[in-house]
Design a protein around this motif. Structure first.
Motif, PDB file in Angstrom:
ATOM      1  N   ARG A 114      30.924   2.988  37.708  1.00  0.00           N
ATOM      2  CA  ARG A 114      30.923   4.382  37.212  1.00  0.00           C
ATOM      3  C   ARG A 114      30.488   4.458  35.743  1.00  0.00           C
ATOM      4  O   ARG A 114      29.751   5.351  35.345  1.00  0.00           O
ATOM      5  N   ILE A 115      30.911   3.466  34.967  1.00  0.00           N
ATOM      6  CA  ILE A 115      30.489   3.477  33.542  1.00  0.00           C
ATOM      7  C   ILE A 115      28.968   3.475  33.477  1.00  0.00           C
ATOM      8  O   ILE A 115      28.343   4.256  32.747  1.00  0.00           O
ATOM      9  N   TYR A 128      24.632  10.350  42.904  1.00  0.00           N
ATOM     10  CA  TYR A 128      25.273   9.039  43.131  1.00  0.00           C
ATOM     11  C   TYR A 128      26.642   9.012  42.449  1.00  0.00           C
ATOM     12  O   TYR A 128      27.643   8.593  43.036  1.00  0.00           O
ATOM     13  N   LEU A 129      26.697   9.539  41.187  1.00  0.00           N
ATOM     14  CA  LEU A 129      27.973   9.551  40.446  1.00  0.00           C
ATOM     15  C   LEU A 129      29.000  10.407  41.204  1.00  0.00           C
ATOM     16  O   LEU A 129      30.157  10.021  41.401  1.00  0.00           O
ATOM     17  N   TYR A 130      28.528  11.591  41.659  1.00  0.00           N
ATOM     18  CA  TYR A 130      29.444  12.531  42.302  1.00  0.00           C
ATOM     19  C   TYR A 130      30.032  11.923  43.594  1.00  0.00           C
ATOM     20  O   TYR A 130      31.248  11.807  43.755  1.00  0.00           O
ATOM     21  N   LEU A 131      29.129  11.449  44.438  1.00  0.00           N
ATOM     22  CA  LEU A 131      29.618  10.907  45.719  1.00  0.00           C
ATOM     23  C   LEU A 131      30.521   9.687  45.474  1.00  0.00           C
ATOM     24  O   LEU A 131      31.616   9.574  46.032  1.00  0.00           O
ATOM     25  N   PRO A 184      37.335   2.633  38.594  1.00  0.00           N
ATOM     26  CA  PRO A 184      37.777   3.055  39.934  1.00  0.00           C
ATOM     27  C   PRO A 184      39.272   2.780  40.130  1.00  0.00           C
ATOM     28  O   PRO A 184      39.771   1.744  39.685  1.00  0.00           O
ATOM     29  N   LEU A 185      39.945   3.722  40.744  1.00  0.00           N
ATOM     30  CA  LEU A 185      41.397   3.558  41.002  1.00  0.00           C
ATOM     31  C   LEU A 185      41.551   2.706  42.272  1.00  0.00           C
ATOM     32  O   LEU A 185      42.027   3.175  43.298  1.00  0.00           O
ATOM     33  N   GLY A 186      41.109   1.542  42.192  1.00  0.00           N
ATOM     34  CA  GLY A 186      41.028   0.743  43.417  1.00  0.00           C
ATOM     35  C   GLY A 186      42.421   0.401  43.961  1.00  0.00           C
ATOM     36  O   GLY A 186      43.439   0.886  43.467  1.00  0.00           O
ATOM     37  N   ASP A 187      42.482  -0.419  45.004  1.00  0.00           N
ATOM     38  CA  ASP A 187      43.738  -0.789  45.679  1.00  0.00           C
ATOM     39  C   ASP A 187      44.655  -1.538  44.709  1.00  0.00           C
ATOM     40  O   ASP A 187      45.856  -1.477  44.758  1.00  0.00           O
ATOM     41  N   ARG A 188      44.058  -2.199  43.742  1.00  0.00           N
ATOM     42  CA  ARG A 188      44.961  -3.022  42.899  1.00  0.00           C
ATOM     43  C   ARG A 188      46.028  -2.132  42.275  1.00  0.00           C
ATOM     44  O   ARG A 188      47.210  -2.401  42.275  1.00  0.00           O
TER      45      ARG A 188
END
Lengths: 248, 735, 435, 69
Positions: C102-103, C161-164, C424-428
């Motif tokens: 995302r950055i 791309y950023l939005y999706l 990203p607010l990933g699973d971790r």
């Protein structure tokens, strides 16, 4: 349909720059704008020094880099060979100036009033106003604002509005009224000739045929409509002397 | 003005710079108010005029017959920047390029290449002030290679006159009573005896003979031995030119002269000598008079003077009154007038404002009692346009009243003028202006394109107003009558004369004149843009070529040998003039190093000044469009010399001049400009700048006239200004 | 819909929404720069471009394209690298690089906007410029590519791309009650992380990435062609311009991503979010690009020096020894030194983040210098007719406007990271009620 | 439904691009005609075409499932 070309006879050119002045008066070009510029070159050290003069109008190329790169089609080439600029469509990106190998393009860096030699003449001076009635430049050529050619566009330079490109137009306003460009008309030794090169019997065509005519920067493939007779193409060992005060 | 005129009209000094038209309205004004008159010739090329008047009688310098000339010496002619002989009209460059199209070769003799530019087929980069040495060397070579037109020398020059050892010519009186005239003796080879000039069939040019026990030699023989040592090698180290180059030019000149050939021009057969010299402003140097004579001898030796394709001078061969006057030059005793006419200082005198300024500063030294008190300066700007500015600043202060008639506020007006009468630049009637191009006679007129600006008026209106105020306009001897005389509206044309009792408009004057020339529409003819030039017709060969003139060369005998000059020298010595004044009054041009060479050796450069095409004297440097093309003064210097002094292109430099006689030094500051086409020992500064009255002048730099000198050592023997001085260059200075 | 969570106010993750003093200071400074830029631009608009240092080529002895065009090429170059890396991550499924995706996309969008603004400020007629380009743009002109593909097409692609890419995190963020909740809900647009949605997202982002890469290479090449096709300008005319542009774009872009990543890492006070392995990969990627670019520079240098015609000689003298030498050798140094540093770290596998940031900044300065050397010298020293050599130095107006653009960029980035989680607010980091 | 809407948009975008590109100034000699677009705002159409083609991806993802409408 005529196809215009210019021939410069370097055996006759005195380097006197009367053509530069005639062009400036006819087209009211601002300070530092030389639609026609005459180089004065020195080459070689004393005493083998040689001098040469080179009038440099726009070359009105048949394969014009400036027309190719213009993003909006403001710079275009007409059937009669003249390459013109439409000041109403030009967005002032100056790309034509950088594509041109001859350096004949000028950009209006400032407002018309400031570019008319106002560092010396104050056009608002009441005495001058009394005579000029506030017009600047007082010798403003009305033809420059009219529309020209079948395409009907203000291609004679308009009033040099701030932020658009301009260059030698072969004096389109004069040529369309049947007279010669101002520089050709004024040359005291008829070193400049102008005419229809598509007519093989025109004086221009004959003069080119009878003399070994060459063009500037032929290797650049621009196929210019300006031919030179006598002298030879300048090389980079040439040093330009007596340059005009050209920086605005 | 009237108060002074009552006492002595001569004390009113009227001074004129350069204007375009036939100066009928100037001379009429001077005659109407009886003032003394001072022109600008001494800064133009009048040393050449005096030399040609003396030698072949024409009021001009030298130009070739471009129509047929094949080999031209462009001697100091600023081809690409200025006019040529007689006047600065555009026709010269047109003739030159047409001739080159035909194949004419140009040998350019000038320290600067720029004046000829691409037209120099062969460049002789001569050291300034040494032109006479080159001319003498060319004569030496022409004689050595026997390129000599003997028939011309025998019949049309005084070369055969027999000359005694002391330089005087053997004369005998012929005829009695008042027709008795002294005629020179020549040696007639046919009869083997000395006979008066007219009677000899083949006068001898060479050999030495004896008359009444005295050894005598023809003038030509004297000249031959005079130039015996003037070999190309001798001239080489004086002029700084390679000897071989000098010899080659002499050979080319001789070969191209086609001595003996003739050409039929418009049905008239004329000797054909397709070689010639174009020389004009270069005559203004210390040895100017004698140099111009020596240069004229080069075409004389090959018989090119007045020949087809050859050396012309004026447009016709009408003799100037000075030709007869110079037959015997008599030197008067003081007191002299303030121009030192006929003085022991300058027996032949062009009238130099610089000399007048010197006299006004120190009248006793020059034996002058009456100095001018009032001055009218018309279109002249001595302070910046004439050399030696400090002298003018001091001397013109002595005028009680100065009136200036000028279109611009000149520096002189700004400094001195009590009254400025603004005159129109081109918004006026002016004429008649000769529009001849040497092959066609034509006249034209300046027609005002608009009303004069601000409060300015045409000069003729100003003169009429002035005369009216001074009461010298109407009546007998008034301005209008003088105008009628000057325009030839007298005798058979008196019917066209202007009535002298009422004030006419200028247009009326020219209308009358036009009608008198047989132009029915009068002035309207000139006002009609489609006509405007009144063409009288082609110039007939009979008027153009001296040989074909009736009588040939208007009956003048070309003074190859200048006895009256030698006589003048004798008189000057008797009257106690110093050597600086009489040393150049010699029968034959004699080389001597110019006085400026006396300056110390650290003044190593020669300073010359030159005209730039963009400007006109000092009166256009503030026009924005022209100042854009030629923005400011500069000092041209050869890069080799500049690097020796550590000067870069564009650096600010100080140029300091030195007066070899008084030791005074003056300096100016300007910027250096690299120039390869220039002698390494010479620097050049254009003379258009140095003004201060207009905002555009700011930062334009100085005029060389601030550091040139006038007076002894820097004027010729005919009081003509020399534009040479030795200078020292140093880096830096306050612009 | 997601299950309702209790309304207990918990802090949003990654400092989103919290306006720390550091952030306020940065935003204040950026705003100040923006004001300077606007003042300078108004001055330029009112008096005309004479206020800049630019002048005509030829008799006027100036440069008609100067700092603005240099910055256009630089900005678009940086933006190119951002989306490329994001796309590469997607296509080659480089899992460990997912955090910086995302950055990178953010960098692309922001710098692309700055680039297009830089073009507009350089036009003599800015307003008419935009209208006429949409109305009359000619395909024959290389600008057509720049205007249509680069600005319009590529900007759209990166925004999409950023939005999706962000919808999944937006959905998570939407669960937090905060002033931004409506914004997050809008962004999520009903994403509920169902398997079909995940599959569908994987497919779209894959196909998007596949179309973006060629679109970008074409776009930046047309930017290269703007210069490369000009026979009339020695120093521009050459086939190497397009590839060199693409490479230097990659170099400068990667450098800035490293810098931005470090800033974000410190901002979220979580050293673990961006592991050293991410930086290692970026470091190696940067090293590779720098080496390729240095190779291009040597090729260009050799061609210039070997047996050049007069004009190129005059140009190369000016570049290597004359007026522009300090920029040329400065840029080379700013590329070579970081390259050596990266090589050392790569060999010893000890990656130091501080050194990477320094390298990132250095290569960007070099990129600006090199862009300047491509644009300006060919105008002042590259005239085919023997005009006198010219000179160009930017005026305060030009510097002001460029600073303004940087200020604007910083504002946009600052605003974004406070409105949406940059990483990203990933699973971790499982989002639980009590965080 | 989702699939063919996306396909339609991509196709439509491409068509717009072609129309925009061909509508803009034609290639060929530098003449007056070749300096003007065949119809005004043709380049705008080209740009819209590019955007439409790309936003097909948006539509593909954001189309709500028939099931939970």
């Amino acid at each position: 349909m005529a196809k215009y070309a210019m021939v410069v006879d370097l055996n006759r050119c005195q380097g006197c720059r009367a053509c530069t002045e005639a062009c400036k008066i006819e087209n009211n070009t601002g300070q530092g704008m030389f639609w026609m510029h005459v180089f004065r070159f020195e080459d070689g050290a004393f005493p083998e020094t040689r001098m040469s003069f080179l009038p440099r109008p726009c070359q009105h190329c048949d394969n014009a880099p400036c027309v190719k790169v213009c993003p909006t089609g403001a710079r275009f080439k007409r059937e009669d060979g003249i390459v013109l600029t439409d000041p109403d469509r030009c967005i002032g990106c100056r790309y034509c100036e950088l594509a041109c190998p001859y350096g004949v393009n000028y950009f209006n860096w400032q407002k018309p009033k400031d570019s008319q030699y106002s560092d010396v003449i104050s056009w608002d001076d009441p005495d001058i106003q009394a005579i000029t009635g506030g017009a600047y430049p007082p010798y403003k050529n009305p033809d420059l604002d009219k529309e020209w050619g079948p395409e009907g566009r203000r291609t004679a330079g308009g009033n040099h509005a701030k932020g658009v490109m301009e260059k030698c137009t072969f004096c389109v306003q004069r040529v369309e009224q049947g007279s010669l460009p101002a520089c050709v008309d004024t040359c005291p030794v008829t070193a400049l000739r102008f005419g229809d090169i598509s007519d093989s019997e025109s004086p221009v065509s004959r003069f080119i045929r009878e003399n070994e005519a060459w063009s500037l920067l032929e290797e650049a493939g621009t196929k210019p409509s300006v031919f030179y007779v006598g002298g030879k193409p300048p090389s980079h060992s040439y040093k330009e002397v007596e340059r005009p005060k050209a920086r605005v | 003005m009237n108060e002074v005129r009552e006492r002595d009209p001569d004390l009113v000094l009227w001074q004129k710079g350069r204007s375009k038209a036939k100066s009928f309205y100037d001379t009429a004004f001077v005659k109407a108010i009886g003032s003394s008159k001072l022109g600008h010739g001494a800064f133009c090329s009048d040393a050449g005029y005096r030399a040609l008047e003396y030698t072949i009688g024409t009021h001009a310098v030298l130009h070739p017959d471009f129509r047929f000339c094949n080999y031209m010496l462009s001697w100091g002619w600023n081809i690409t920047n200025a006019g040529g002989n007689k006047f600065c009209w555009l026709t010269w460059p047109q003739h030159m390029v047409k001739a080159r199209d035909r194949g004419m070769k140009i040998t350019h003799i000038d320290p600067r290449l720029r004046s000829a530019g691409p037209f120099a087929d062969n460049w002789l980069a001569i050291r300034p002030g040494t032109d006479m040495a080159l001319a003498l060397a060319l004569c030496h070579e022409l004689i050595a290679q026997d390129f000599i037109d003997r028939p011309y020398l025998r019949t049309y020059t005084n070369a055969p006159f027999l000359v005694r050892e002391d330089g005087t010519v053997v004369k005998v009186t012929v005829g009695e009573g008042d027709e008795a005239t002294d005629v020179a003796l020549v040696w007639d080879e046919a009869s083997g005896a000395a006979v008066p000039f007219g009677e000899a069939t083949t006068p001898a040019l060479e050999g030495s003979y004896e008359i009444e026990g005295q050894a005598v030699r023809p003038g030509y023989e004297v000249f031959k031995s005079h130039v015996a040592e003037s070999t190309p090698e001798w001239a080489a180290d004086i002029t700084g030119l390679p000897a071989e180059q000098i010899r080659r030019v002499a050979t080319e000149f001789g070969e191209n002269a086609l001595i003996g050939s003739t050409l039929v021009v418009d049905g008239v057969e004329v000797p054909h000598r397709p070689v010639g010299i174009m020389a004009y402003h270069m005559a203004q140097q210390e040895l100017g008079f004698q140099t111009a004579r020596a240069m004229t001898m080069v075409p004389m030796l090959v018989g090119a003077v007045g020949a087809a394709g050859g050396q012309l001078s004026d447009f016709t061969w009408k003799l100037h009154k000075n030709y007869a006057a110079f037959e015997t030059i008599d030197v008067a005793d003081p007191p002299y007038d303030f121009m030192l006419n006929k003085s022991k200082y300058y027996p032949i005198n062009t009238g130099n404002p610089g000399v007048v300024a010197q006299v006004m500063l120190d009248p006793d030294r020059y034996g002058v009692e009456r100095l001018p008190e009032v001055a009218i300066l018309h279109m002249v700007n001595p302070l910046t346009a004439f050399p030696s500015q400090p002298e003018y600043m001091e001397s013109y202060k002595k005028f009680n009243f100065v009136a200036v008639i000028s279109p611009w506020l000149s520096e002189t007006a700004d400094y001195f003028a009590d009254v400025v009468l603004p005159s129109a630049t081109i918004e006026k009637y002016e004429g008649p202006i000769s529009a001849t191009n040497q092959y066609v006679e034509a006249t034209t007129m300046r027609i005002p394109p608009m009303e004069p600006l601000f409060e300015s008026k045409g000069e003729i209106d100003i003169y009429m107003d002035l005369c009216e105020a001074m009461g010298t306009l109407f009546g007998e001897g008034g301005y209008l009558e003088q105008v009628n005389k000057a325009l030839g509206l007298v005798d058979d044309k008196a019917s066209f004369a202007i009535p002298t009792d009422s004030k006419p408009t200028v247009r009326q004057i020219f209308d009358n004149w036009s009608l008198s020339q047989g132009i029915d529409e009068g002035i309207a003819f000139f006002e009609d843009p489609n006509q405007s030039v009144f063409v009288k017709g082609p110039m007939s060969p009979k008027k153009m070529y001296g040989y074909a003139y009736d009588p040939p060369f208007a009956g003048a005998l070309h003074r190859f040998y200048g006895e009256s000059l030698l006589d003048a020298q004798r008189q000057m010595k008797e009257k106690g003039a110093e050597e600086i004044y009489w040393q150049d009054y010699t029968a034959l041009p004699t080389w001597r190093p110019p006085t400026m060479e006396g300056s110390p050796s650290d003044y190593e450069f020669y300073l010359i000044s030159y005209h730039m095409i963009e400007h006109k004297q000092s009166r256009s440097s503030f026009v924005p469009l022209l100042a854009e093309l030629a923005p400011a003064a500069r000092m041209d210097i050869n890069p080799m010399s500049a690097s020796r002094l550590g000067i870069e292109d564009g650096d600010v430099v100080t140029v300091e001049s030195h007066n070899a006689i008084t030791g005074e030094t003056r300096s100016l500051v300007t910027t250096a400009a690299f120039c390869d086409g220039l002698r390494p020992d010479t620097v050049g500064v254009p003379h258009h700048f140095g003004g201060w009255t207009h905002p555009q002048n700011k930062g334009q730099g100085a005029s060389p006239n601030e550091i040139y000198f006038m007076g002894e050592g820097y004027v010729s023997n005919t009081a003509d200004q020399a534009f040479h001085v030795k200078v020292k260059i140093s880096k830096g200075g306050e612009l | 819909m997601a299950t309702q969570i209790d309304t207990h106010p918990t802090a949003l993750p990654q400092q989103v929404g919290q306006l720390t003093t550091g952030w306020k200071l940065a935003m204040g400074a950026s705003f100040l720069l923006l004001v300077v830029g606007i003042v300078a631009f108004i001055r330029e608009l009112s008096t005309g471009m004479i206020a800049t240092g630019m002048r005509n080529v030829g008799t006027m002895g100036g440069a008609s394209w100067g700092l603005y065009i240099t910055m256009v090429v630089y900005f678009i170059g940086v933006s190119f690298a951002g989306i490329t890396i994001a796309a590469l991550v997607r296509i080659f499924n480089l899992r460990q690089l997912r955090p910086i995706a995302r950055i990178a996309e953010l960098l692309t969008v922001v710098f692309l906007l700055m680039g297009s603004l830089a073009i507009i400020v350089d036009l003599g007629q800015p307003v008419r410029g935009v209208i006429n380009l949409f109305r009359y743009a000619r395909p024959q002109s290389p600008f057509f590519g720049t205007f249509s593909l680069v600005i319009a097409g590529y900007l759209a692609a990166s925004l999409i791309y950023l939005y999706l890419g962000g919808r999944r995190d937006a959905a998570k963020m939407a669960e937090y009650p905060s002033r931004l909740q409506r914004f997050h809900r809008w962004w999520a647009a009903g994403y509920s992380d169902t398997p079909e949605e995940q599959a569908r997202h994987r497919k779209t982002s894959f196909w998007l990435a596949v179309t973006i890469i060629p679109l970008l290479v074409i776009a930046t090449s047309t930017l290269g062609f703007v210069f490369g096709l000009q026979v009339g300008r020695p120093g521009w005319y050459g086939t190497l311009q397009a590839p060199a542009f693409v490479t230097l774009a990659g170099v400068s872009g990667t450098g800035l991503i490293i810098v931005l990543a470090v800033i974000v890492r410190r901002m979220v006070h979580d050293k673990t979010a961006l592991g050293i392995d991410v930086f290692a990969w970026l470091g190696k990627f940067l090293l590779a690009l720098v080496i390729v670019y240095l190779y291009f520079m040597t090729v260009e240098l050799l061609t210039l020096l070997y047996s050049t015609p007069e004009v190129e000689k005059q140009l190369s003298d000016a570049l290597l020894f004359g007026q522009y030498a300090w920029i040329y050798w400065g840029s080379v140094a700013l590329l070579a030194i970081p390259a050596i540093g990266l090589m050392w770290q790569a060999l010893t596998r000890r990656w130091n983040v501080g050194w990477l940031v320094a390298a990132g900044i250095a290569v960007n300065l070099a990129a600006i210098g090199k862009r300047f050397l491509i644009v300006v010298p060919s105008q002042t020293h590259g005239t085919l007719l023997p005009y006198e050599v010219g000179s160009y130095s930017p005026s305060w107006v030009e510097y002001g406007v460029v600073l303004g653009l940087f200020g604007l960029g910083a504002l946009m980035i600052g605003a974004f990271v406070k409105a949406f989680p940059p990483l990203p607010l990933g699973d971790r980091e499982e989002v639980t009620a009590d965080a | 439904m989702r699939r063919n809407v996306t396909a339609a948009m991509i196709a439509g975008g491409i068509v717009l691009m072609l129309v925009g590109y061909l509508g803009a100034a034609p290639w060929g000699a530098d003449t007056v005609a070749n300096s003007d677009p065949r119809f005004s705002f043709a380049p705008a159409v080209f740009v819209i075409g590019v955007i439409v083609a790309l936003s097909a991806a948006l539509v593909y993802e954001l189309m709500p499932d028939r099931r939970n409408k």
